[in-house]
Enzyme design. Structure first.
Site: not given
Lengths: 94, 476
Positions: B68, B143, B167
């Site tokens: 990420k 996210s 997330s």
């Protein structure tokens, strides 16, 4: 209820300069979220201790001894403006 | 080139050379990612170099891992999907990256996310909107939407995400993959660009529970560089991968199956619970009476911490700096840079966080929220007196349409209603695929454990996956 003046004052504290349309948008959206948050007033929490950490923590200390750190070159490598080994910023005192 | 749907275990069994695998993955991404948009940066050269020097015969030798975009990797652009960090190359590795490399794994690309991890749809990224591989008109969740979409579409074997209010689990659920949020303090946050430091936790996104256990094994453990990291031994998670749930007490919270839950999700999760019962689990009805207050509590705590963490973006040491007309003072320079550099959702959260922390409101909002957090935590403590784990849906709805919720922040925040309370209580939870809607969208169920009992999640998740095939389905 949150008014325009409050949005501007909070934006000032947060170091954000907002455009007129942003002020209107955030005023509306913050009011919505804050009125939702008021839900918490349904609960009586006078005698409840706050939980600041999910897992109990103790202060962490380390021995005060010299150790390697990042080089000046590395630290400055992402700086938007630099000069002679320093971060360069606009004049602060006129 | 066809996407790869192999697990870590399959790749290890195939003994494919890591350089060959990495080149193949990068070709697949180059051809397919135009439709998905899972990646914001590919680091092929550094991955190949890493593959050459990586230790062999380690648990993750040669396994490429997508990362990420908020986890720092030395010399590799790490931008939190924000304009304000465009071009930022961290001068150090996050502890999880260091641990992955030591285990022979190869970080090989940065995945898209909501800007600064603020969102549940990966629509607030400065760079692009990631699409759900199962239906490209829908969001992949957020996210960590890029990480979940990459694994779901076969553009990554496994990935790391971060979870502040859901997330990792919510995008895993939307994309039909496995997402684990470890116990707060189990994995070092050193080198994770902080959103809400008291809630954030890094965790794996994988195709199987087995892979999830392998990745957690690698990244878990005490780190003196993170003062909130907890110094307790990491168990051997492979030992919890047994196919039995016999005698385990499974708590099912009544509140989660009340109004507002999508019917198909309700049916799938209930069916999964029935299967676990057939396998020997005992179902126990429980209550989590304060769950309905979790989103409001989260809105206060998370934004307060976010506004404080994001104060570091002052355009001095790193990040975007606005053009400086003659005579622009330092304060104006900071304000102007932040106003241009941050996106709309980020500014909204900073404003809300600053408001609830400002003098006069601190007690009414921040302290009150931390008190309600105690009540939420106590609900779980009470539940775990009578059960070994808790099962509930991961998300109240399947993946929603791109654009559907972006203009209504509150409805977006509410999509995390089932995941948020777990972050507030600091507990571990895993989302495992448990079915599909009639229109072909994945459904996830969430298994929650006691603090530091990730073994329980693996045990139940592994037993479930050994008896179902949802995790083997692929998007077209």
């Amino acid at each position: 209820m949150i008014d325009k003046k409050t949005v501007l004052s909070v934006a000032g504290l947060a170091r954000l300069s907002l455009k007129e349309e942003e002020i209107n948008l955030y005023q509306r959206q913050l009011a919505d979220v804050l009125s939702y948050i008021d839900k918490l007033n349904q609960l009586d929490v006078r005698d409840v201790e706050p939980t600041f950490h999910a897992i109990s923590v103790e202060n962490v200390l380390r021995e005060d001894k010299l150790q390697e750190s990042l080089s000046v070159e590395n630290v400055l490598s992402n700086a938007p403006s630099k000069e002679r080994g320093c971060f360069k910023v606009p004049k602060i005192i006129s | 080139m066809k996407p790869e749907f192999r697990t870590i275990k399959q790749i290890k069994n195939d003994k494919e050379k890591s350089c060959v695998l990495i080149k193949k993955m990068s070709e697949i991404i180059k051809q397919n990612d135009i439709n998905i948009g899972a990646y914001v940066h590919l680091s092929l050269e550094s991955a190949l170099l890493c593959a050459r020097v990586a230790p062999k015969d380690k648990t993750l030798s040669g396994i490429p891992v997508a990362i990420k975009d908020n986890i720092c990797e030395q010399g590799i652009p790490t931008c939190c999907a924000s304009k304000i960090l465009e071009g930022f190359k961290p001068p150090y590795n996050a502890t999880v990256i260091k641990k992955l490399k030591e285990a022979g794994a190869i970080p090989f690309g940065k995945t898209n996310m909501d800007e600064f991890a603020f969102g549940s749809s990966t629509e607030t990224s400065f760079y692009k909107i990631t699409k759900n591989p199962w239906d490209k008109t829908r969001v992949p969740g957020g996210s960590s939407g890029g990480s979940a979409a990459a694994v779901a579409s076969g553009e990554a074997v496994c990935a790391l995400g971060s979870d502040t209010g859901g997330s990792i689990r919510q995008p895993a659920s939307f994309c039909g993959v496995v997402g684990l949020k470890p116990t707060y303090g189990r994995v070092s946050r050193y080198g994770l660009i902080a959103f809400a430091s008291g809630l954030d936790q890094i965790g794996p996104i994988t195709r199987t529970v087995e892979d999830s256990a392998m990745l957690l094994q690698t990244i878990a453990g005490y780190d003196p560089k993170d003062s909130t990291s907890v110094d307790i031994p990491v168990p051997d998670y492979s030992k919890s991968l047994i196919q039995s749930v016999k005698g385990l007490k499974i708590g099912v919270p009544e509140e989660c199956f009340a109004q507002g839950l999508d019917k198909e999700i309700e049916d799938s999760v209930k069916e999964a619970i029935n299967l676990l019962q057939k396998l020997g689990g005992k179902i126990i009805k429980i209550q989590l009476p304060h769950m309905e207050y979790s989103v409001a509590t989260y809105c206060i705590i998370a934004t307060a911490e976010a506004s404080s963490n994001l104060a570091r973006f002052d355009a001095v040491r790193y990040g975007y700096r606005a053009e400086e007309p003659e005579g622009l003072g330092a304060i104006e320079m900071v304000s102007k840079s932040r106003s241009i550099g941050f996106g709309s959702e980020t500014k909204r959260r900073i404003l809300l966080g600053t408001y609830v922390l400002s003098s006069g409101y601190y007690e009414a909002y921040y302290i009150k929220a931390q008190k309600v957090r105690t009540l939420i935590k106590e609900d779980f403590e009470d539940a775990f007196k009578v059960c070994d784990c808790i099962i509930m849906p991961t998300s109240p709805t399947p993946a929603f349409k791109i654009g559907e919720k972006i203009k209504d922040p509150l409805s977006m925040y509410l999509s995390d209603i089932f995941t948020i309370s777990i972050n507030l209580a600091g507990l571990p939870a895993i989302s495992v695929p448990c079915g599909f809607t009639s229109s072909g969208l994945p459904i996830g169920m969430q298994i929650i454990g006691r603090a530091f009992d990730e073994e329980m999640l693996f045990k139940i998740g592994f037993a479930y996956q050994s008896n179902t095939r949802w995790h083997t389905m692929k998007p077209e």
